[in-house]
Design a protein around this motif. Structure first.
Motif, PDB file in Angstrom:
ATOM      1  N   ARG A   1       0.818  -1.222   0.000  1.00  0.00           N
ATOM      2  CA  ARG A   1       0.000   0.000   0.000  1.00  0.00           C
ATOM      3  C   ARG A   1       0.846   1.264   0.000  1.00  0.00           C
ATOM      4  N   GLY A   2       1.968   1.242   0.676  1.00  0.00           N
ATOM      5  CA  GLY A   2       2.859   2.408   0.662  1.00  0.00           C
ATOM      6  C   GLY A   2       3.420   2.667  -0.723  1.00  0.00           C
ATOM      7  N   CYS A   3       3.861   1.594  -1.386  1.00  0.00           N
ATOM      8  CA  CYS A   3       4.365   1.729  -2.759  1.00  0.00           C
ATOM      9  C   CYS A   3       3.244   2.162  -3.697  1.00  0.00           C
ATOM     10  N   ALA A   4       2.063   1.573  -3.520  1.00  0.00           N
ATOM     11  CA  ALA A   4       0.924   1.928  -4.372  1.00  0.00           C
ATOM     12  C   ALA A   4       0.568   3.403  -4.220  1.00  0.00           C
TER      13      ALA A   4
ATOM     14  N   GLY B   1      -3.984  -2.857 -10.781  1.00  0.00           N
ATOM     15  CA  GLY B   1      -3.368  -1.548 -10.617  1.00  0.00           C
ATOM     16  C   GLY B   1      -1.870  -1.586 -10.849  1.00  0.00           C
ATOM     17  N   GLY B   2      -1.216  -2.594 -10.284  1.00  0.00           N
ATOM     18  CA  GLY B   2       0.229  -2.722 -10.464  1.00  0.00           C
ATOM     19  C   GLY B   2       0.609  -2.916 -11.922  1.00  0.00           C
ATOM     20  N   ALA B   3      -0.148  -3.753 -12.635  1.00  0.00           N
ATOM     21  CA  ALA B   3       0.143  -4.004 -14.049  1.00  0.00           C
ATOM     22  C   ALA B   3      -0.049  -2.743 -14.888  1.00  0.00           C
ATOM     23  N   ALA B   4      -1.090  -1.965 -14.591  1.00  0.00           N
ATOM     24  CA  ALA B   4      -1.323  -0.725 -15.335  1.00  0.00           C
ATOM     25  C   ALA B   4      -0.177   0.260 -15.114  1.00  0.00           C
ATOM     26  N   ALA B   5       0.267   0.382 -13.861  1.00  0.00           N
ATOM     27  CA  ALA B   5       1.375   1.291 -13.556  1.00  0.00           C
ATOM     28  C   ALA B   5       2.665   0.825 -14.220  1.00  0.00           C
ATOM     29  N   VAL B   6       2.932  -0.471 -14.163  1.00  0.00           N
ATOM     30  CA  VAL B   6       4.138  -1.014 -14.799  1.00  0.00           C
ATOM     31  C   VAL B   6       4.096  -0.762 -16.304  1.00  0.00           C
ATOM     32  N   ALA B   7       2.939  -0.958 -16.928  1.00  0.00           N
ATOM     33  CA  ALA B   7       2.824  -0.758 -18.379  1.00  0.00           C
ATOM     34  C   ALA B   7       3.129   0.686 -18.775  1.00  0.00           C
ATOM     35  N   VAL B   8       2.567   1.644 -18.049  1.00  0.00           N
ATOM     36  CA  VAL B   8       2.803   3.060 -18.362  1.00  0.00           C
ATOM     37  C   VAL B   8       4.274   3.418 -18.146  1.00  0.00           C
ATOM     38  N   LEU B   9       4.843   2.946 -17.050  1.00  0.00           N
ATOM     39  CA  LEU B   9       6.246   3.251 -16.761  1.00  0.00           C
ATOM     40  C   LEU B   9       7.183   2.587 -17.771  1.00  0.00           C
ATOM     41  N   LEU B  10       6.844   1.377 -18.208  1.00  0.00           N
ATOM     42  CA  LEU B  10       7.655   0.719 -19.238  1.00  0.00           C
ATOM     43  C   LEU B  10       7.607   1.474 -20.556  1.00  0.00           C
ATOM     44  N   LEU B  11       6.440   1.971 -20.922  1.00  0.00           N
ATOM     45  CA  LEU B  11       6.298   2.725 -22.161  1.00  0.00           C
ATOM     46  C   LEU B  11       7.150   3.992 -22.128  1.00  0.00           C
TER      47      LEU B  11
ATOM     48  N   LEU C   1      16.998   6.584 -16.316  1.00  0.00           N
ATOM     49  CA  LEU C   1      16.472   5.246 -16.568  1.00  0.00           C
ATOM     50  C   LEU C   1      16.547   4.399 -15.292  1.00  0.00           C
ATOM     51  N   GLY C   2      17.600   4.588 -14.505  1.00  0.00           N
ATOM     52  CA  GLY C   2      17.707   3.913 -13.212  1.00  0.00           C
ATOM     53  C   GLY C   2      16.606   4.347 -12.251  1.00  0.00           C
ATOM     54  N   ARG C   3      16.302   5.646 -12.256  1.00  0.00           N
ATOM     55  CA  ARG C   3      15.193   6.137 -11.431  1.00  0.00           C
ATOM     56  C   ARG C   3      13.889   5.464 -11.837  1.00  0.00           C
ATOM     57  N   ASN C   4      13.686   5.335 -13.149  1.00  0.00           N
ATOM     58  CA  ASN C   4      12.470   4.677 -13.631  1.00  0.00           C
ATOM     59  C   ASN C   4      12.451   3.196 -13.265  1.00  0.00           C
ATOM     60  N   ALA C   5      13.614   2.562 -13.204  1.00  0.00           N
ATOM     61  CA  ALA C   5      13.674   1.153 -12.794  1.00  0.00           C
ATOM     62  C   ALA C   5      13.213   1.009 -11.346  1.00  0.00           C
ATOM     63  N   VAL C   6      13.578   1.967 -10.500  1.00  0.00           N
ATOM     64  CA  VAL C   6      13.123   1.938  -9.103  1.00  0.00           C
ATOM     65  C   VAL C   6      11.610   2.162  -9.045  1.00  0.00           C
ATOM     66  N   LEU C   7      11.094   3.065  -9.884  1.00  0.00           N
ATOM     67  CA  LEU C   7       9.639   3.267  -9.947  1.00  0.00           C
ATOM     68  C   LEU C   7       8.936   1.998 -10.425  1.00  0.00           C
TER      69      LEU C   7
ATOM     70  N   LEU D   1       9.973  -1.025  -9.961  1.00  0.00           N
ATOM     71  CA  LEU D   1      10.011  -1.951  -8.829  1.00  0.00           C
ATOM     72  C   LEU D   1       8.896  -1.615  -7.832  1.00  0.00           C
ATOM     73  N   ALA D   2       8.716  -0.332  -7.536  1.00  0.00           N
ATOM     74  CA  ALA D   2       7.649   0.071  -6.607  1.00  0.00           C
ATOM     75  C   ALA D   2       6.276  -0.285  -7.176  1.00  0.00           C
ATOM     76  N   ALA D   3       6.086  -0.085  -8.480  1.00  0.00           N
ATOM     77  CA  ALA D   3       4.808  -0.436  -9.113  1.00  0.00           C
ATOM     78  C   ALA D   3       4.585  -1.942  -9.071  1.00  0.00           C
ATOM     79  N   ALA D   4       5.655  -2.710  -9.280  1.00  0.00           N
ATOM     80  CA  ALA D   4       5.537  -4.175  -9.223  1.00  0.00           C
ATOM     81  C   ALA D   4       5.194  -4.624  -7.802  1.00  0.00           C
ATOM     82  N   ILE D   5       5.812  -4.004  -6.810  1.00  0.00           N
ATOM     83  CA  ILE D   5       5.511  -4.339  -5.417  1.00  0.00           C
ATOM     84  C   ILE D   5       4.051  -4.010  -5.108  1.00  0.00           C
ATOM     85  N   ALA D   6       3.563  -2.890  -5.653  1.00  0.00           N
ATOM     86  CA  ALA D   6       2.156  -2.513  -5.448  1.00  0.00           C
ATOM     87  C   ALA D   6       1.213  -3.549  -6.039  1.00  0.00           C
ATOM     88  N   GLY D   7       1.676  -4.284  -7.036  1.00  0.00           N
ATOM     89  CA  GLY D   7       0.828  -5.273  -7.691  1.00  0.00           C
ATOM     90  C   GLY D   7       0.921  -6.670  -7.125  1.00  0.00           C
TER      91      GLY D   7
END
Length: 180
Positions: free
Chosen positions: A12-15, A77-87, A121-127, A129-135
């Motif tokens: 929930r904190g990551c989300a 929710g996690g998958a949607a966030a990961v998809a946007v961040l990957l794009l 790009l490293g910052r986005n990798a951490v984001l 990870l947080a999105a994946a944890i949220a999912g």
């Protein structure tokens, strides 16, 4: 095999942090649409004719993903966030591989934006990870009042780290110019 279960406070904190970043970022892009359109064109990943359409759709997808992270916690929710961040990260990666670094990231935010870099790009990798944890699936334990405070503290800490990282990335070219 059992699914990986994590503590709901971490999820929930990551989300919460990811949701705030996506909602605010998408809103800022819509608010400054001409600027974001120009950034999308500068990325030169899409045909020029599609850049204005992408610049209008992407912030809406970002806002939708942020809302889903909040309203549909877990895999959706996690998958949607990961998809946007990957794009977004894919556009950065393509330009870094082309050697094009002197482009505003288009992330939204204040007056100083980071330029494209491997650190961005490293910052986005951490984001990601947080999105994946949220999912991830969470354990069934009940939250108590202190857990809610911890979720808020974790979200605020992650948002603070994001803001500090962005400021460091935005100042990096100035620092390198001073060193030269």
């Amino acid at each position: 095999m059992d699914a990986l279960l994590i503590d709901p406070v971490l999820s929930r904190g990551c989300a919460a942090a990811v949701a705030v970043l996506l909602l605010v970022g998408g809103g800022q892009k819509l608010f400054n649409l001409p600027v974001f359109e120009a950034v999308v064109e500068l990325y030169e990943v899409l045909p020029r004719a599609l850049a204005p359409l992408f610049a209008r759709v992407f912030p809406l997808l970002e806002i939708l993903a942020g809302a889903l992270v909040l309203l549909a916690p877990g895999a959706i929710g996690g998958a949607a966030a990961v998809a946007v961040l990957l794009l977004a990260s894919a556009g950065i990666l393509v330009n870094l591989l082309r050697g094009r670094r002197n482009i505003d990231c288009g992330c939204g935010g204040g007056d100083s934006h980071p330029r494209l870099s491997w650190a961005l790009l490293g910052r986005n990798a951490v984001l990601l990870l947080a999105a994946a944890i949220a999912g991830l699936a969470v354990s069934a334990r009940e939250l108590v009042w202190i857990d809610y405070l911890t979720v808020v503290a974790l979200a605020l800490a992650l948002l603070g780290l994001y803001a500090a990282t962005n400021q460091l990335l935005a100042n990096q070219p100035r620092y390198q110019a001073l060193r030269s």
